[in-house]
Structure formats: C-alpha cells, structure tokens
Design a protein around this motif. Sequence first.
Motif, PDB file in Angstrom:
ATOM      1  N   SER A 417       0.842  -1.189   0.000  1.00 29.44           N
ATOM      2  CA  SER A 417       0.000   0.000   0.000  1.00 29.44           C
ATOM      3  C   SER A 417       0.876   1.236   0.000  1.00 29.44           C
ATOM      4  O   SER A 417       1.721   1.411   0.877  1.00 29.44           O
ATOM      5  CB  SER A 417      -0.917   0.005   1.230  1.00 29.44           C
ATOM      6  OG  SER A 417      -1.781   1.123   1.210  1.00 29.44           O
ATOM      7  N   GLY A 418       0.681   2.084  -0.998  1.00 31.25           N
ATOM      8  CA  GLY A 418       1.461   3.307  -1.102  1.00 31.25           C
ATOM      9  C   GLY A 418       2.803   3.066  -1.761  1.00 31.25           C
ATOM     10  O   GLY A 418       3.239   1.918  -1.931  1.00 31.25           O
ATOM     11  N   PRO A 419       3.487   4.143  -2.122  1.00 31.40           N
ATOM     12  CA  PRO A 419       4.787   3.998  -2.785  1.00 31.40           C
ATOM     13  C   PRO A 419       5.875   3.534  -1.828  1.00 31.40           C
ATOM     14  O   PRO A 419       5.814   3.783  -0.626  1.00 31.40           O
ATOM     15  CB  PRO A 419       5.073   5.417  -3.292  1.00 31.40           C
ATOM     16  CG  PRO A 419       4.309   6.315  -2.360  1.00 31.40           C
ATOM     17  CD  PRO A 419       3.078   5.562  -1.981  1.00 31.40           C
ATOM     18  N   ALA A 420       6.854   2.856  -2.401  1.00 26.79           N
ATOM     19  CA  ALA A 420       8.008   2.442  -1.599  1.00 26.79           C
ATOM     20  C   ALA A 420       8.920   3.640  -1.348  1.00 26.79           C
ATOM     21  O   ALA A 420       8.924   4.615  -2.107  1.00 26.79           O
ATOM     22  CB  ALA A 420       8.775   1.343  -2.306  1.00 26.79           C
ATOM     23  N   ALA A 421       9.691   3.550  -0.300  1.00 29.23           N
ATOM     24  CA  ALA A 421      10.722   4.547  -0.008  1.00 29.23           C
ATOM     25  C   ALA A 421      12.082   3.936  -0.284  1.00 29.23           C
ATOM     26  O   ALA A 421      12.279   2.725  -0.139  1.00 29.23           O
ATOM     27  CB  ALA A 421      10.624   5.014   1.429  1.00 29.23           C
ATOM     28  N   THR A 422      13.029   4.782  -0.684  1.00 24.73           N
ATOM     29  CA  THR A 422      14.391   4.320  -0.929  1.00 24.73           C
ATOM     30  C   THR A 422      15.249   4.694   0.266  1.00 24.73           C
ATOM     31  O   THR A 422      15.326   5.864   0.654  1.00 24.73           O
ATOM     32  CB  THR A 422      14.953   4.968  -2.201  1.00 24.73           C
ATOM     33  OG1 THR A 422      14.118   4.622  -3.311  1.00 24.73           O
ATOM     34  CG2 THR A 422      16.372   4.482  -2.465  1.00 24.73           C
ATOM     35  N   ILE A 423      15.888   3.690   0.843  1.00 24.23           N
ATOM     36  CA  ILE A 423      16.670   3.928   2.058  1.00 24.23           C
ATOM     37  C   ILE A 423      18.141   3.682   1.788  1.00 24.23           C
ATOM     38  O   ILE A 423      18.526   3.023   0.822  1.00 24.23           O
ATOM     39  CB  ILE A 423      16.170   3.040   3.211  1.00 24.23           C
ATOM     40  CG1 ILE A 423      16.379   1.555   2.890  1.00 24.23           C
ATOM     41  CG2 ILE A 423      14.707   3.293   3.489  1.00 24.23           C
ATOM     42  CD1 ILE A 423      15.938   0.635   4.005  1.00 24.23           C
ATOM     43  N   ASP A 424      18.972   4.225   2.673  1.00 21.56           N
ATOM     44  CA  ASP A 424      20.402   3.984   2.569  1.00 21.56           C
ATOM     45  C   ASP A 424      20.691   2.503   2.779  1.00 21.56           C
ATOM     46  O   ASP A 424      19.941   1.783   3.441  1.00 21.56           O
ATOM     47  CB  ASP A 424      21.144   4.803   3.624  1.00 21.56           C
ATOM     48  CG  ASP A 424      21.006   6.296   3.369  1.00 21.56           C
ATOM     49  OD1 ASP A 424      21.065   6.696   2.193  1.00 21.56           O
ATOM     50  OD2 ASP A 424      20.833   7.039   4.344  1.00 21.56           O
ATOM     51  N   HIS A 425      21.792   2.039   2.242  1.00 21.34           N
ATOM     52  CA  HIS A 425      22.123   0.628   2.327  1.00 21.34           C
ATOM     53  C   HIS A 425      22.669   0.218   3.685  1.00 21.34           C
ATOM     54  O   HIS A 425      22.829  -0.965   3.947  1.00 21.34           O
ATOM     55  CB  HIS A 425      23.133   0.264   1.232  1.00 21.34           C
ATOM     56  CG  HIS A 425      22.510   0.217  -0.128  1.00 21.34           C
ATOM     57  ND1 HIS A 425      21.804  -0.875  -0.566  1.00 21.34           N
ATOM     58  CD2 HIS A 425      22.472   1.140  -1.124  1.00 21.34           C
ATOM     59  CE1 HIS A 425      21.363  -0.641  -1.801  1.00 21.34           C
ATOM     60  NE2 HIS A 425      21.756   0.572  -2.163  1.00 21.34           N
ATOM     61  N   GLY A 426      22.946   1.186   4.560  1.00 21.50           N
ATOM     62  CA  GLY A 426      23.493   0.836   5.861  1.00 21.50           C
ATOM     63  C   GLY A 426      22.504   0.061   6.713  1.00 21.50           C
ATOM     64  O   GLY A 426      21.284   0.177   6.554  1.00 21.50           O
ATOM     65  N   THR A 427      23.036  -0.727   7.627  1.00 20.89           N
ATOM     66  CA  THR A 427      22.183  -1.516   8.521  1.00 20.89           C
ATOM     67  C   THR A 427      22.559  -1.346   9.984  1.00 20.89           C
ATOM     68  O   THR A 427      21.989  -2.018  10.844  1.00 20.89           O
ATOM     69  CB  THR A 427      22.280  -3.010   8.181  1.00 20.89           C
ATOM     70  OG1 THR A 427      23.647  -3.424   8.300  1.00 20.89           O
ATOM     71  CG2 THR A 427      21.786  -3.287   6.773  1.00 20.89           C
ATOM     72  N   ASP A 428      23.474  -0.477  10.302  1.00 24.92           N
ATOM     73  CA  ASP A 428      23.952  -0.350  11.671  1.00 24.92           C
ATOM     74  C   ASP A 428      22.979   0.497  12.491  1.00 24.92           C
ATOM     75  O   ASP A 428      22.828   1.696  12.251  1.00 24.92           O
ATOM     76  CB  ASP A 428      25.346   0.286  11.672  1.00 24.92           C
ATOM     77  CG  ASP A 428      26.022   0.205  13.042  1.00 24.92           C
ATOM     78  OD1 ASP A 428      25.314  -0.093  14.025  1.00 24.92           O
ATOM     79  OD2 ASP A 428      27.242   0.431  13.120  1.00 24.92           O
ATOM     80  N   LEU A 429      22.306  -0.145  13.436  1.00 23.90           N
ATOM     81  CA  LEU A 429      21.404   0.556  14.347  1.00 23.90           C
ATOM     82  C   LEU A 429      21.943   0.503  15.769  1.00 23.90           C
ATOM     83  O   LEU A 429      21.185   0.427  16.738  1.00 23.90           O
ATOM     84  CB  LEU A 429      20.006  -0.061  14.300  1.00 23.90           C
ATOM     85  CG  LEU A 429      19.254  -0.017  12.972  1.00 23.90           C
ATOM     86  CD1 LEU A 429      17.879  -0.631  13.129  1.00 23.90           C
ATOM     87  CD2 LEU A 429      19.129   1.402  12.450  1.00 23.90           C
TER      88      LEU A 429
END
Length: 474
Positions: A417-429
């Motif tokens: 539902s709704g458009p996708a967002a493009t996120i940075d490739h990082g995964t460090d939280l």
Amino acid sequence: MTPLKKRRSLAIYRPVRPGEPVYSREDAPDLLLWLDAASGVASRGAVTLDGTSQYLSRAGSLMGTLGTNYSVQAWVWLSGGSGTSRTIAAHRSTAQSNPIGFYLGISSSDSSARFIVTGDSGTGATAIGPALPTGQWHHVVGVRSGGSLSIYVNGVAGTVASASFGTITPTHLDLGSNFGGSTSRLHLLPGRLDQFGVWGNRALSQADVTALFNSGSGLSYSGMPPALRAGLVMFHELDGNPVAGVDSTGNGHTLTPIGSPAAADGVAEGPADDSDPVLRWADRHGGPAFSQAAVAARPAWRSAGFLDFDGTDDRLGRDSGPLVGARPGFTMLARLRLDVLPSGSPAVVYTEADSGASVVNRLAITPAGQVVASYRPIGGTLASATSAATLAAGADAVIGVRRNGSDLRVFVAGAPSGPAATIDHGTDLAGASCRVGGPVESAGFRHLDGRITEIYAVGRALTDPQIAALSNPA
C-alpha cells in the motif's frame, strides 16, 4: 509445544524471490520475533493500600467451609505505620466483637506478626512471629489445627498457642482492615498485599509453608502444584488493574475493593489473568522478551487474547539492541486494533531507535490512520514509506513493513500500500532500544491507544504472496 526454531545469522540476506513457497507462522524461515498475546504473557502484580481508607472486603462466613483445621497466607509489604496495629486479613463480625475466625496482622507494640483466633465466648489464642520491617516483602502464614495455632514468617515458625475456641460466627472478611462489633474499619494497612489464600480442612505443614515461600519468590495460583492447591477455599493474586478481587480458585469468593486501591508490583510472577498489568511478553519460541518495570506503564492483558495499551504511557521494552532492523532484508507484521486514532503525532506500534532518533526502524500509525514505516541507519538519511490505505478506529487490522535492500514498503491487510521509499544501504542501528506500543524518543511520537494481538518478524524480505498468507488471520 512447537520446538524452538534455529535462528540464523544476522548477516544472512535473501532478496525477494518470486515463486517461493507460502509459509505459515510456524515454518517461516529466519524467525526473529513472534510475540503472540495468546501465550507468553506474564504478570507480577499486587494491590497497594494507603492505610487510610483503602481495603478489600466480602460479606459472609467461611467457617462452614473451613472446619477446625485451616490455614491463611499472604505476602505483605509494609510502607509505614510503625507503632500502630496493621491488618493483613480479618475474618470477624460486624455485630459482635468476640468472633475472630482468623486475624493476621502486625502488632502496634513491636511490629511482630500475629495470628489470632477467638470464639464467640471470647476464648482465644495468639501465635506470634518476628517483627516485620518496612520496605520488603514478607510471607506470613497462620495455621489452625483444632485448638492449636501456629504462625510462619518467611518459612520460619514462630510461637504456638492453644485454646478451646468453640463456635465462631464471623460475618465479613477484610484484607487490609480490622473491625469487630462495628461496621467501622480500623487498623488499616499502609503497603501492599499479594497472593492471599485460605485453605479449608487443611492445616499446612512446615513443608507446605516452605514450598509456598519458594525461597522468597512465592507461588502464583497457576504455579502451585496440585498438592498445594488441595483444600484451597479462595486464592487472590490481587494483580488486576483496576484491582478486581477475583477468586482464582473458581469458588466465587470475590473481594470488593473499597476506596479504589491501585495496582503495584508484586512478589510472585505467573501467567497473566484478565486485566492484569503485563510485566513481560515473551517470544513464543523462547526468544527475546519485552518487559515493563513501572506498573503504571504496563499494558493490560485481556483474556480475549490481546494487550490493551492506554495511549498515555503504556509500553513494553527491551534494551539489548535491535532485533529486526540490523539487516538488509526483513519483514514485520502486526495484528492490532486502534481504540482511537492518534492525535497530533504518529502512534508507535513497534520501534527500534535511540533517544535522539539518529537510528530508527519504526512502524507507526499517523493521525490520519495511515501506516508509516521509517528507517535510518547510523549516518543515513531518514526514509519513510506511507500507506495509501487507512485504518479505522475499532476495526481489526494487519499491517506490516518489508525491507528488501534499499526498498522499504508498507503492507495493509496483506497487500502493498502506497509507494516504496528508498533507504540507505546501511544496517547499523547500534544504540537502538526496542519498544512495543510506545516510542523511545521523548518527543514527536505518541503511545498507542488500542490493542496489539501479535507482532511477527523474519530476517528476510518475503514475497507478496508470502506476506498475504501470513496476514490472513485464519
């Protein structure tokens, strides 16, 4: 019981693969989290009394059920009142001063524990235990065996007393207050009470008392072996919010709260009963648990199979780092129902964030009822995907989010539902804490006002058909 699944390395990443098989919750791969309100919900509540006007009460005599061999136990935490008499439990008469089926309390002279039984004629006896200091839990048990009385405090026997009691005709049972020959209450207890039980036609032994003390951890009703439950006339865990006075034995000896006593932290942990404040919500397959130390901020468990969040301060948390977001592919689903739409700011369903939101993996509901998923790794830019579909208050819903590499997408009722967002490739939280039903951040987000039935997450980006299948309540 379904066996524990092997949890795969956090480094594994599998992109969406069309044509992959449809999974059930039991067999979906890379399981990270499965919080299911039908299981794994624990409480550890007690009732707190102000020592002025609050107590619990019921009318009627228990003596016909108790016989001449009976036992009474309670856990008590004293918050003050030194130099005054304080009542744990009193089974007495509002019409006469003499009859005392049992009195369990604390002496005004030396704060010692007392167990008293007195017949209608005025003949009685008192067993005496040690003094009870304030600010800590004590397990107090009074035992009558015919004409003999015993008392135990924290598993240790006190004095023994005896008398020929004869007939005893009490009219009421109170927790936290005393009375005798009057409807007025006195000697009210300032502090907490937990795990109150009465056994009929059974004089508990030293071994029984030791088992109930359980090295200071106590036993909830559900945690008692059948041998210890034998003879129970009533048992009150006293852990509802609001305090309901429900008899866990099913015998119907309900206590009525007087003066609106509040919930407090208790001594014995056990499976939650209806309306209990939730201490801990454990992963269904033995994985991580979410908990709440503050009693006032605990959501209530409902026997219909959901956690009820009040929209003010209720939430559960885990502070051992992120569970879901520290990977390039994941899928999370939540079953919920909003009581009301949030006002002003989005309400959090699930989040992994730090206090300043420099790292974020969040699933929330906007004031317009849209589902919004947000993600930001260390050094990255915040990206948010928002649903086109909206949720309505009072309606059950299944919502979700999928990360597939740089693609972040929201799902409602099993469909994108709704458009996708493009996120940075990082995964460090790194530095993130996990919360259910409320934010980590001090501002910008609200607590959820509604119910959460389930949160389910796997460490891969599932396909649309797989998500649709897992979103099906059936």
